[in-house]
Design a protein around this motif. Structure first.
Motif, PDB file in Angstrom:
ATOM      1  N   SER A 235       0.861  -1.178   0.000  1.00  0.00           N
ATOM      2  CA  SER A 235       0.000   0.000   0.000  1.00  0.00           C
ATOM      3  C   SER A 235       0.898   1.230   0.000  1.00  0.00           C
ATOM      4  CB  SER A 235      -0.910  -0.019   1.226  1.00  0.00           C
ATOM      5  OG  SER A 235      -0.146  -0.155   2.395  1.00  0.00           O
ATOM      6  N   ARG A 236       0.268   2.406  -0.068  1.00  0.00           N
ATOM      7  CA  ARG A 236       1.064   3.630  -0.138  1.00  0.00           C
ATOM      8  C   ARG A 236       0.804   4.533   1.052  1.00  0.00           C
ATOM      9  NH1 ARG A 236       3.075   4.983  -5.242  1.00  0.00           N
ATOM     10  NH2 ARG A 236       2.347   3.555  -6.841  1.00  0.00           N
ATOM     11  N   PHE A 237       1.865   5.108   1.550  1.00  0.00           N
ATOM     12  CA  PHE A 237       1.754   6.078   2.630  1.00  0.00           C
ATOM     13  C   PHE A 237       1.375   7.437   2.041  1.00  0.00           C
ATOM     14  CE2 PHE A 237       4.322   9.288   5.071  1.00  0.00           C
ATOM     15  CZ  PHE A 237       3.440   9.408   6.122  1.00  0.00           C
ATOM     16  N   LYS A 238       2.064   7.811   0.979  1.00  0.00           N
ATOM     17  CA  LYS A 238       1.778   9.104   0.352  1.00  0.00           C
ATOM     18  C   LYS A 238       0.932   8.889  -0.888  1.00  0.00           C
ATOM     19  CE  LYS A 238       5.903  11.159   0.215  1.00  0.00           C
ATOM     20  NZ  LYS A 238       6.909  12.136  -0.102  1.00  0.00           N
ATOM     21  N   ILE A 239      -0.230   9.470  -0.894  1.00  0.00           N
ATOM     22  CA  ILE A 239      -1.102   9.375  -2.059  1.00  0.00           C
ATOM     23  C   ILE A 239      -1.027  10.704  -2.796  1.00  0.00           C
ATOM     24  CG2 ILE A 239      -3.474   9.061  -2.830  1.00  0.00           C
ATOM     25  CD1 ILE A 239      -2.904   6.589  -1.495  1.00  0.00           C
TER      26      ILE A 239
END
Lengths: 263, 286
Positions: A235-239
């Motif tokens: 998954s991503r922390f920064k979108i």
């Protein structure tokens, strides 16, 4: 400190409109700019492209000094291109220099090349001036995402760039430490000609490389211990989110490009 | 300490042998039997080359035993499907603070493990806020790792592991490259986690003073466990620490010296306060 003398990229921290644009917008805009630049015919088109660049620089609050500084390393290439174009283009000779002749068409061609190169370099450097390297990495990862299916390792490339950014200061510190240790034992990194100075870097680079590989080994282990297994299922922390700002900037640029192509 | 139920980590006759081309086989861990319970604070001490680092890497399946078994939370390290579960259950902090941080800011570092687990972005932000506040790194969350002190970097590494909600943290000589201040900070952080979260801590060290902080001390030498018990039983008279390349803690050495010179001081004292007490009692008797 060695670290202070080397700026990573050439990011100019700021809060301007251009700084706050989504990195993807900026990357795509610069790509489009470069393509348009090679499609434009005639000086009025270049004038419009120049105006677009000037607007970007103003909106990004980039001092003229920074833009000029970016040109310095490529000045030689520009001068060479201009000279070659001026003398090599066949046509009506207006000035003779021994066996070489400067032609009217050559001067025209040279001026176009000079415009192209200047605008190309100034505009692309604007991207790195207003975007932090890590944001640039994120933007590239997003943009390369769709090409994963055809085998582009988007996540892996972005991860490599992140790790490189993270380790540049660490390796610079280490290089400085090794240099001091060698200097304490009588090594000389300053004097002598180019060849001698290059040779004196060997005792610096060998330990630096050895330690870099050891670090890589440690880091790989630490990443595995924290469940890293490539880009799958991450998954991503920064979108990254495009906003009104990005749409507006994109529309303005598109309009500018259209004008440049038509005039 | 909760000793009911199955242990968190169990070594059953586990061995690990490094196989390297020219040097042949190097046995690092030989037939170890060890049980680590939930919430236990255990120190593993041993000299350089005793195999304690190999032992640590066997606890979260970075190394799979070449003989015997390692069971973590009921899962075998040899089972390829369970490796990631095991690594999430047992987090690890390594020796070199510079070589285990991946990201360019503190908060992204804490996010790294969560990204790997596929935690949704929103939950991730909450977890990062919570963990950074708890470890006391809230103020440096946007800083780059190379601008932090060694102790701070190791605490970032601990925070990054803690965010993944493990049941055990293995500190593989994580304090050996730190200054005394950093060492104390890291130790305090780890003790806090053990107490507040019932987190098992395996603290691998060659500083005897640090080992004294643990509930239980395991002495490791040449790939095997030579002593296992409370710190006073291990440092007391149990074994000859010098013979396995370790020093007796200063306090215990002092107590032993006094005892050998005929003073009525317990040879197994490990705490400074206990020693002061014992010496004061000597004075009041004479």
């Amino acid at each position: 400190m060695l670290r202070n003398s080397v700026t990573i990229g050439q990011y100019l921290p700021g809060e301007s409109l251009v700084h706050r644009l989504d990195p993807r917008t900026k990357i795509v805009a610069v790509l489009a700019y470069v393509i348009i630049l090679f499609m434009v015919r005639g000086f009025s088109g270049y004038a419009v492209m120049g105006a677009v660049t000037a607007m970007m620089a103003l909106a990004g609050k980039i001092p003229l000094k920074m833009l000029v500084r970016g040109l310095r390393p490529v000045l030689f290439i520009i001068v060479l291109t201009v000279t070659l174009n001026a003398v090599m283009t066949p046509g009506e000779v207006i000035y003779s220099l021994g066996p070489l002749g400067i032609t009217r068409e050559g001067i025209f061609q040279a001026a176009i090349m000079a415009c192209r190169l200047l605008l190309l370099i100034v505009t692309t450097s604007m991207l790195t001036l207003t975007t932090a390297p890590i944001d640039l990495t994120d933007g590239l990862e997003y943009l390369m995402g769709p090409f994963r299916r055809v085998g582009v390792p988007a996540h892996e490339l972005a991860m490599m760039m992140t790790i490189a950014l993270r380790f540049i200061p660490t390796l610079l510190d280490e290089a400085e430490r090794i240099m001091k240790a060698q200097m304490a034992r009588g090594a000389d990194f300053q004097s002598g000609g180019f060849v001698k100075r290059a040779k004196s870097m060997v005792p610096l680079l060998v330990p630096l490389f050895v330690s870099a590989f050891r670090r890589a080994d440690d880091l790989a282990l630490a990443m595995e211990a924290r469940c890293y297994r490539g880009g799958e299922g991450r998954s991503r922390f920064k979108i990254l989110r495009m906003g009104t700002r990005d749409v507006a900037a994109g529309a303005l640029l598109a309009a500018g490009f259209a004008v440049a192509l038509v005039v | 300490m909760n000793t009911a139920g199955p242990p968190l980590i169990e070594f059953r006759g586990a061995s690990y042998t490094y196989r390297r081309g020219e040097e042949g086989e190097i046995p690092a861990v030989r037939g170890v039997d060890l049980r680590i319970e939930r919430g236990e604070f255990i120190a593993v001490v041993g000299s350089n080359g005793s195999g304690k680092s190999t032992l640590a890497k066997m606890m979260n399946a970075l190394l799979v035993p070449t003989e015997g078994e390692v069971i973590v939370d009921g899962k075998s390290a040899a089972d390829d499907d369970k490796v990631w579960d095991i690594r999430r259950t047992v987090g690890m902090v390594f020796q070199n603070p510079d070589n285990q941080l991946v990201s360019t800011t503190v908060e992204e570092e804490v996010a790294f493990g969560l990204e790997n687990l596929g935690v949704p972005t929103e939950e991730m932000h909450e977890a990062i806020d919570r963990v950074l506040a708890e470890i006391g790194l809230g103020e440096v969350r946007h800083r780059e790792p190379h601008n932090l002190s060694g102790g701070q970097k190791q605490r970032v590494a601990i925070a990054a592991v803690l965010a993944m909600q493990p049941e055990c943290i293995v500190m593989d000589e994580a304090t050996s490259m730190l200054d005394p201040r950093g060492r104390i900070d890291v130790m305090d952080t780890v003790k806090h986690l053990c107490r507040e979260h019932n987190l098992a801590v395996v603290f691998i060290t060659h500083f005897m003073e640090e080992a004294l902080e643990a509930d239980r001390v395991v002495v490791f030498s040449e790939g095997t466990i030579v002593a296992d018990g409370t710190s006073s039983s291990v440092f007391g008279d149990g074994i000859d620490l010098n013979a396995v390349g370790l020093d007796v803690p200063v306090v215990t050495a002092l107590a032993r010296g006094l005892n050998e010179r005929g003073y009525a001081v317990d040879r197994t004292i490990t705490g400074l306060d206990d020693l002061v007490e014992a010496v004061c009692q000597l004075r009041s008797k004479t």
